[in-house]
Design a protein around this motif. Structure first.
Motif, PDB file in Angstrom:
ATOM      1  N   LYS A 172      -2.148  24.791  35.848  1.00  0.00           N
ATOM      2  CA  LYS A 172      -1.645  25.945  35.089  1.00  0.00           C
ATOM      3  C   LYS A 172      -1.192  25.554  33.678  1.00  0.00           C
ATOM      4  N   LEU A 173      -0.573  24.390  33.533  1.00  0.00           N
ATOM      5  CA  LEU A 173      -0.197  23.911  32.201  1.00  0.00           C
ATOM      6  C   LEU A 173      -1.443  23.727  31.335  1.00  0.00           C
ATOM      7  N   THR A 174      -2.464  23.121  31.917  1.00  0.00           N
ATOM      8  CA  THR A 174      -3.710  22.875  31.192  1.00  0.00           C
ATOM      9  C   THR A 174      -4.370  24.191  30.799  1.00  0.00           C
ATOM     10  N   GLU A 175      -4.426  25.124  31.712  1.00  0.00           N
ATOM     11  CA  GLU A 175      -5.020  26.437  31.453  1.00  0.00           C
ATOM     12  C   GLU A 175      -4.318  27.137  30.277  1.00  0.00           C
ATOM     13  N   CYS A 176      -3.002  27.167  30.317  1.00  0.00           N
ATOM     14  CA  CYS A 176      -2.241  27.844  29.263  1.00  0.00           C
ATOM     15  C   CYS A 176      -2.364  27.111  27.932  1.00  0.00           C
ATOM     16  N   ALA A 177      -2.327  25.797  27.961  1.00  0.00           N
ATOM     17  CA  ALA A 177      -2.454  25.029  26.724  1.00  0.00           C
ATOM     18  C   ALA A 177      -3.812  25.264  26.079  1.00  0.00           C
ATOM     19  N   LYS A 178      -4.871  25.264  26.885  1.00  0.00           N
ATOM     20  CA  LYS A 178      -6.217  25.502  26.345  1.00  0.00           C
ATOM     21  C   LYS A 178      -6.334  26.905  25.770  1.00  0.00           C
ATOM     22  N   GLU A 179      -5.709  27.868  26.442  1.00  0.00           N
ATOM     23  CA  GLU A 179      -5.743  29.251  25.952  1.00  0.00           C
ATOM     24  C   GLU A 179      -5.093  29.358  24.569  1.00  0.00           C
ATOM     25  N   ILE A 180      -3.936  28.748  24.403  1.00  0.00           N
ATOM     26  CA  ILE A 180      -3.246  28.814  23.114  1.00  0.00           C
ATOM     27  C   ILE A 180      -3.983  27.962  22.075  1.00  0.00           C
ATOM     28  N   ALA A 181      -4.386  26.751  22.444  1.00  0.00           N
ATOM     29  CA  ALA A 181      -5.056  25.860  21.492  1.00  0.00           C
ATOM     30  C   ALA A 181      -6.366  26.437  20.984  1.00  0.00           C
ATOM     31  N   SER A 182      -7.030  27.258  21.783  1.00  0.00           N
ATOM     32  CA  SER A 182      -8.314  27.835  21.369  1.00  0.00           C
ATOM     33  C   SER A 182      -8.165  28.750  20.144  1.00  0.00           C
ATOM     34  N   ARG A 183      -6.971  29.196  19.885  1.00  0.00           N
ATOM     35  CA  ARG A 183      -6.713  30.047  18.710  1.00  0.00           C
ATOM     36  C   ARG A 183      -6.840  29.265  17.399  1.00  0.00           C
ATOM     37  N   TYR A 184      -6.817  27.950  17.487  1.00  0.00           N
ATOM     38  CA  TYR A 184      -6.808  27.120  16.283  1.00  0.00           C
ATOM     39  C   TYR A 184      -8.169  26.487  15.976  1.00  0.00           C
ATOM     40  N   LYS A 185      -9.189  26.831  16.731  1.00  0.00           N
ATOM     41  CA  LYS A 185     -10.524  26.242  16.495  1.00  0.00           C
ATOM     42  C   LYS A 185     -11.129  26.803  15.232  1.00  0.00           C
TER      43      LYS A 185
END
Length: 85
Positions: free
Chosen positions: A72-85
């Motif tokens: 769940k930590l990984t899922e949420c981190a990837k979701e937020i980090a994807s905004r910065y691509k």
């Protein structure tokens, strides 16, 4: 993984700190520009609290980092980090 400046420090619950450190040590901030790391932290913790307070933060607070918590930590981190691509 960038560290916070003392001027940026504000009280954070230990479980929030563990979640953020997890992201940094697992390379989940690679797409996040350095100047946006504080913003990422804020958005990530808001998402974790909203979706998984019991399933993630309460489990971390109890001293556990289970496979489900990591997922769940990984899922949420990837979701937020994807905004910065």
């Amino acid at each position: 993984f960038p560290t916070r400046r003392s001027s940026d420090l504000s009280p954070m619950a230990v479980e929030g700190e563990v979640a953020i450190i997890f992201c940094g040590t697992k390379g989940l901030l690679e797409n996040v520009p350095l100047e946006k790391v504080s913003e990422f932290e804020k958005l990530f913790l808001q998402l974790i609290r909203a979706k998984y307070q019991k399933e993630v933060l309460d489990v971390i607070k109890a001293g556990q980092l289970t496979d489900d918590v990591v997922e769940k930590l990984t899922e949420c981190a990837k979701e937020i980090a994807s905004r910065y691509k």
